[in-house]
Design a protein around this motif. Structure first.
Motif, PDB file in Angstrom:
ATOM      1  N   GLY A   1      -7.279   8.063  -3.671  1.00  0.00           N
ATOM      2  CA  GLY A   1      -8.601   8.188  -4.254  1.00  0.00           C
ATOM      3  C   GLY A   1      -9.427   6.944  -4.027  1.00  0.00           C
ATOM      4  N   ALA A   2     -10.529   6.829  -4.750  1.00  0.00           N
ATOM      5  CA  ALA A   2     -11.467   5.722  -4.552  1.00  0.00           C
ATOM      6  C   ALA A   2     -10.827   4.342  -4.682  1.00  0.00           C
ATOM      7  CB  ALA A   2     -12.630   5.869  -5.529  1.00  0.00           C
ATOM      8  N   PRO A   3      -9.968   4.078  -5.686  1.00  0.00           N
ATOM      9  CA  PRO A   3      -9.381   2.733  -5.792  1.00  0.00           C
ATOM     10  C   PRO A   3      -8.589   2.323  -4.557  1.00  0.00           C
ATOM     11  CG  PRO A   3      -9.076   3.935  -7.842  1.00  0.00           C
ATOM     12  CD  PRO A   3      -9.558   4.928  -6.829  1.00  0.00           C
ATOM     13  N   SER A   4      -7.846   3.262  -3.988  1.00  0.00           N
ATOM     14  CA  SER A   4      -7.040   2.949  -2.807  1.00  0.00           C
ATOM     15  C   SER A   4      -7.910   2.672  -1.590  1.00  0.00           C
ATOM     16  CB  SER A   4      -6.073   4.102  -2.510  1.00  0.00           C
ATOM     17  OG  SER A   4      -5.131   4.263  -3.551  1.00  0.00           O
ATOM     18  N   TYR A   5      -8.915   3.518  -1.376  1.00  0.00           N
ATOM     19  CA  TYR A   5      -9.799   3.301  -0.228  1.00  0.00           C
ATOM     20  C   TYR A   5     -10.629   2.028  -0.408  1.00  0.00           C
ATOM     21  CZ  TYR A   5      -8.561   7.849   1.661  1.00  0.00           C
ATOM     22  OH  TYR A   5      -7.863   8.908   2.200  1.00  0.00           O
ATOM     23  N   CYS A   6     -10.928   1.686  -1.657  1.00  0.00           N
ATOM     24  CA  CYS A   6     -11.650   0.458  -1.942  1.00  0.00           C
ATOM     25  C   CYS A   6     -10.787  -0.752  -1.568  1.00  0.00           C
ATOM     26  CB  CYS A   6     -12.009   0.420  -3.426  1.00  0.00           C
ATOM     27  SG  CYS A   6     -13.183  -0.864  -3.874  1.00  0.00           S
ATOM     28  N   ALA A   7      -9.507  -0.711  -1.905  1.00  0.00           N
ATOM     29  CA  ALA A   7      -8.592  -1.809  -1.575  1.00  0.00           C
ATOM     30  C   ALA A   7      -8.437  -1.961  -0.069  1.00  0.00           C
ATOM     31  CB  ALA A   7      -7.234  -1.560  -2.233  1.00  0.00           C
ATOM     32  N   ILE A   8      -8.301  -0.836   0.633  1.00  0.00           N
ATOM     33  CA  ILE A   8      -8.173  -0.876   2.085  1.00  0.00           C
ATOM     34  C   ILE A   8      -9.440  -1.446   2.720  1.00  0.00           C
ATOM     35  CG2 ILE A   8      -7.898   0.528   4.179  1.00  0.00           C
ATOM     36  CD1 ILE A   8      -6.252   2.495   2.438  1.00  0.00           C
ATOM     37  N   ALA A   9     -10.585  -1.024   2.202  1.00  0.00           N
ATOM     38  CA  ALA A   9     -11.865  -1.503   2.727  1.00  0.00           C
ATOM     39  C   ALA A   9     -12.013  -3.014   2.545  1.00  0.00           C
ATOM     40  CB  ALA A   9     -13.019  -0.783   2.037  1.00  0.00           C
ATOM     41  N   ALA A  10     -11.611  -3.506   1.382  1.00  0.00           N
ATOM     42  CA  ALA A  10     -11.698  -4.943   1.134  1.00  0.00           C
ATOM     43  C   ALA A  10     -10.835  -5.719   2.119  1.00  0.00           C
ATOM     44  CB  ALA A  10     -11.279  -5.251  -0.306  1.00  0.00           C
ATOM     45  N   CYS A  11      -9.612  -5.261   2.305  1.00  0.00           N
ATOM     46  CA  CYS A  11      -8.702  -5.941   3.244  1.00  0.00           C
ATOM     47  C   CYS A  11      -9.190  -5.814   4.682  1.00  0.00           C
ATOM     48  CB  CYS A  11      -7.292  -5.383   3.101  1.00  0.00           C
ATOM     49  SG  CYS A  11      -6.503  -5.778   1.510  1.00  0.00           S
ATOM     50  N   ALA A  12      -9.885  -4.726   4.977  1.00  0.00           N
ATOM     51  CA  ALA A  12     -10.439  -4.542   6.320  1.00  0.00           C
ATOM     52  C   ALA A  12     -11.562  -5.523   6.611  1.00  0.00           C
ATOM     53  CB  ALA A  12     -10.947  -3.112   6.492  1.00  0.00           C
ATOM     54  N   SER A  13     -12.068  -6.166   5.554  1.00  0.00           N
ATOM     55  CA  SER A  13     -13.130  -7.159   5.710  1.00  0.00           C
ATOM     56  C   SER A  13     -12.638  -8.565   5.356  1.00  0.00           C
ATOM     57  CB  SER A  13     -14.328  -6.794   4.813  1.00  0.00           C
ATOM     58  OG  SER A  13     -15.382  -7.710   4.974  1.00  0.00           O
ATOM     59  N   ALA A  14     -11.330  -8.764   5.438  1.00  0.00           N
ATOM     60  CA  ALA A  14     -10.736 -10.054   5.068  1.00  0.00           C
ATOM     61  C   ALA A  14     -11.139 -11.167   6.037  1.00  0.00           C
ATOM     62  CB  ALA A  14      -9.210  -9.938   5.029  1.00  0.00           C
ATOM     63  N   ARG A  15     -11.150 -12.392   5.524  1.00  0.00           N
ATOM     64  CA  ARG A  15     -11.451 -13.538   6.382  1.00  0.00           C
ATOM     65  C   ARG A  15     -10.332 -13.761   7.397  1.00  0.00           C
ATOM     66  NH1 ARG A  15     -13.498 -18.921   3.503  1.00  0.00           N
ATOM     67  NH2 ARG A  15     -13.695 -19.440   5.718  1.00  0.00           N
ATOM     68  N   GLN A  16      -9.080 -13.506   6.963  1.00  0.00           N
ATOM     69  CA  GLN A  16      -7.943 -13.730   7.842  1.00  0.00           C
ATOM     70  C   GLN A  16      -7.756 -12.553   8.806  1.00  0.00           C
ATOM     71  OE1 GLN A  16      -4.275 -15.492   6.111  1.00  0.00           O
ATOM     72  NE2 GLN A  16      -5.289 -15.154   4.148  1.00  0.00           N
ATOM     73  N   GLU A  17      -7.640 -12.874  10.063  1.00  0.00           N
ATOM     74  CA  GLU A  17      -7.432 -11.838  11.071  1.00  0.00           C
ATOM     75  C   GLU A  17      -6.129 -11.081  10.836  1.00  0.00           C
ATOM     76  OE1 GLU A  17      -7.121 -11.464  15.965  1.00  0.00           O
ATOM     77  OE2 GLU A  17      -7.793 -13.325  15.018  1.00  0.00           O
ATOM     78  N   GLN A  18      -5.111 -11.782  10.348  1.00  0.00           N
ATOM     79  CA  GLN A  18      -3.814 -11.156  10.114  1.00  0.00           C
ATOM     80  C   GLN A  18      -3.908 -10.061   9.052  1.00  0.00           C
ATOM     81  OE1 GLN A  18      -0.755 -13.857   8.839  1.00  0.00           O
ATOM     82  NE2 GLN A  18       0.870 -12.320   8.909  1.00  0.00           N
ATOM     83  N   VAL A  19      -4.677 -10.321   7.991  1.00  0.00           N
ATOM     84  CA  VAL A  19      -4.852  -9.309   6.942  1.00  0.00           C
ATOM     85  C   VAL A  19      -5.612  -8.104   7.493  1.00  0.00           C
ATOM     86  CG1 VAL A  19      -5.825  -8.826   4.666  1.00  0.00           C
ATOM     87  CG2 VAL A  19      -4.789 -11.060   5.127  1.00  0.00           C
ATOM     88  N   ARG A  20      -6.639  -8.373   8.299  1.00  0.00           N
ATOM     89  CA  ARG A  20      -7.385  -7.266   8.908  1.00  0.00           C
ATOM     90  C   ARG A  20      -6.486  -6.436   9.824  1.00  0.00           C
ATOM     91  NH1 ARG A  20     -11.349 -11.348   9.880  1.00  0.00           N
ATOM     92  NH2 ARG A  20     -11.119 -11.122  12.148  1.00  0.00           N
ATOM     93  N   ALA A  21      -5.553  -7.093  10.497  1.00  0.00           N
ATOM     94  CA  ALA A  21      -4.614  -6.364  11.361  1.00  0.00           C
ATOM     95  C   ALA A  21      -3.740  -5.428  10.532  1.00  0.00           C
ATOM     96  CB  ALA A  21      -3.753  -7.342  12.152  1.00  0.00           C
ATOM     97  N   HIS A  22      -3.303  -5.902   9.371  1.00  0.00           N
ATOM     98  CA  HIS A  22      -2.505  -5.046   8.480  1.00  0.00           C
ATOM     99  C   HIS A  22      -3.342  -3.878   7.964  1.00  0.00           C
ATOM    100  CE1 HIS A  22       1.325  -7.151   8.181  1.00  0.00           C
ATOM    101  NE2 HIS A  22       0.688  -8.302   8.100  1.00  0.00           N
ATOM    102  N   ALA A  23      -4.623  -4.129   7.696  1.00  0.00           N
ATOM    103  CA  ALA A  23      -5.503  -3.051   7.248  1.00  0.00           C
ATOM    104  C   ALA A  23      -5.676  -2.003   8.343  1.00  0.00           C
ATOM    105  CB  ALA A  23      -6.868  -3.621   6.839  1.00  0.00           C
ATOM    106  N   ALA A  24      -5.808  -2.453   9.584  1.00  0.00           N
ATOM    107  CA  ALA A  24      -5.930  -1.524  10.717  1.00  0.00           C
ATOM    108  C   ALA A  24      -4.673  -0.669  10.841  1.00  0.00           C
ATOM    109  CB  ALA A  24      -6.172  -2.301  12.007  1.00  0.00           C
ATOM    110  N   GLU A  25      -3.512  -1.294  10.685  1.00  0.00           N
ATOM    111  CA  GLU A  25      -2.248  -0.558  10.766  1.00  0.00           C
ATOM    112  C   GLU A  25      -2.130   0.448   9.623  1.00  0.00           C
ATOM    113  OE1 GLU A  25       0.678  -3.600  10.767  1.00  0.00           O
ATOM    114  OE2 GLU A  25       0.298  -4.215  12.848  1.00  0.00           O
ATOM    115  N   CYS A  26      -2.618   0.066   8.441  1.00  0.00           N
ATOM    116  CA  CYS A  26      -2.598   0.978   7.297  1.00  0.00           C
ATOM    117  C   CYS A  26      -3.476   2.202   7.564  1.00  0.00           C
ATOM    118  CB  CYS A  26      -3.073   0.235   6.049  1.00  0.00           C
ATOM    119  SG  CYS A  26      -3.200   1.260   4.566  1.00  0.00           S
TER     120      CYS A  26
END
Length: 233
Positions: free
Chosen positions: A72-97
């Protein structure tokens, strides 16, 4: 509330054993992933602005990627936040998710784009970072690319008001061409098609696309059909 939120941000940055805490909580809430995402929302949004992280954000992404429950919304919100992370490594994990959810038929493009639209409009996430993450996710599999294309289509109504919204349209035009689909330009963007801005140029490129069969679209369709056969419910 503000004090508690700040405490959780600091905990997510410097707390010891945070990865184990999230793993345990993910097991506890395995049938309610939105509860997990809401509980660790401060950790996920902290990585948008900070480079220091105790790893809670990545563990949340891994748990959401493996879930068998509807997000639901909370999960997609968390994924979206990580997809905009400053660290490239976190964004890579978001892409994999994102790709993992798409690959199991668990990604709802409409729900994800709705959360992204709100977060982008209120400047909680950054378009340029999001483009990088979605590009990575789209490259993982044909079906993931198609789902990303659908997510981007859902963002069209708000891109005209975003800083660097043209980059999102550029990625959409690229994916729509690769998957051989045409995309209707929302009425709110019609006037923005004129001129020499990045947004205008990419909107015109998007509107010029016409439907045609592609190998990538065929592969995505095959993957989607395999999911339906494996899990018809």
């Amino acid at each position: 509330v503000a004090g508690e939120y700040q405490r959780r941000i600091e905990e997510a940055q410097y707390g010891t054993g945070m990865e184990l805490v999230v793993q345990w909580y993910a097991w506890l809430t395995q049938n309610t992933p939105d509860v997990l995402a809401a509980q660790f929302a401060p950790a996920c949004f902290a990585v948008v602005y900070e480079t220091q992280s105790a790893g809670a954000d990545v563990q949340v992404l891994r748990a959401l990627a493996d879930t068998h429950s509807v997000l639901g919304a909370p999960s997609y919100c968390a994924i979206a936040a990580c997809a905009s992370a400053r660290q490239e490594q976190v964004r890579a994990h978001a892409a994999e998710c994102i790709a993992a959810l798409a690959g199991r038929g668990m990604l709802d493009p409409d729900a994800f784009s709705a959360e992204l639209s709100w977060l982008l409009s209120h400047q909680y996430v950054q378009a340029q970072r999001l483009v990088c993450t979605l590009t990575d996710a789209a490259s993982i599999s044909p079906l993931a690319g198609w789902r990303v294309c659908q997510v981007l289509q859902g963002l069209l109504p708000v891109v005209g008001e975003l800083n660097r919204g043209g980059a999102l349209v550029q990625l959409l035009a690229q994916l729509a061409g690769e998957y051989g689909v045409s995309v209707e330009i929302p009425e709110v963007l019609r006037l923005k098609m004129k001129g020499s801005t990045v947004l205008a140029k990419n909107l015109r490129a998007l509107s010029a696309l016409s439907p045609h069969p592609t190998e990538l679209a065929r592969q995505a369709q095959e993957q989607a059909l395999t999911i339906l056969k494996t899990n018809p419910s």
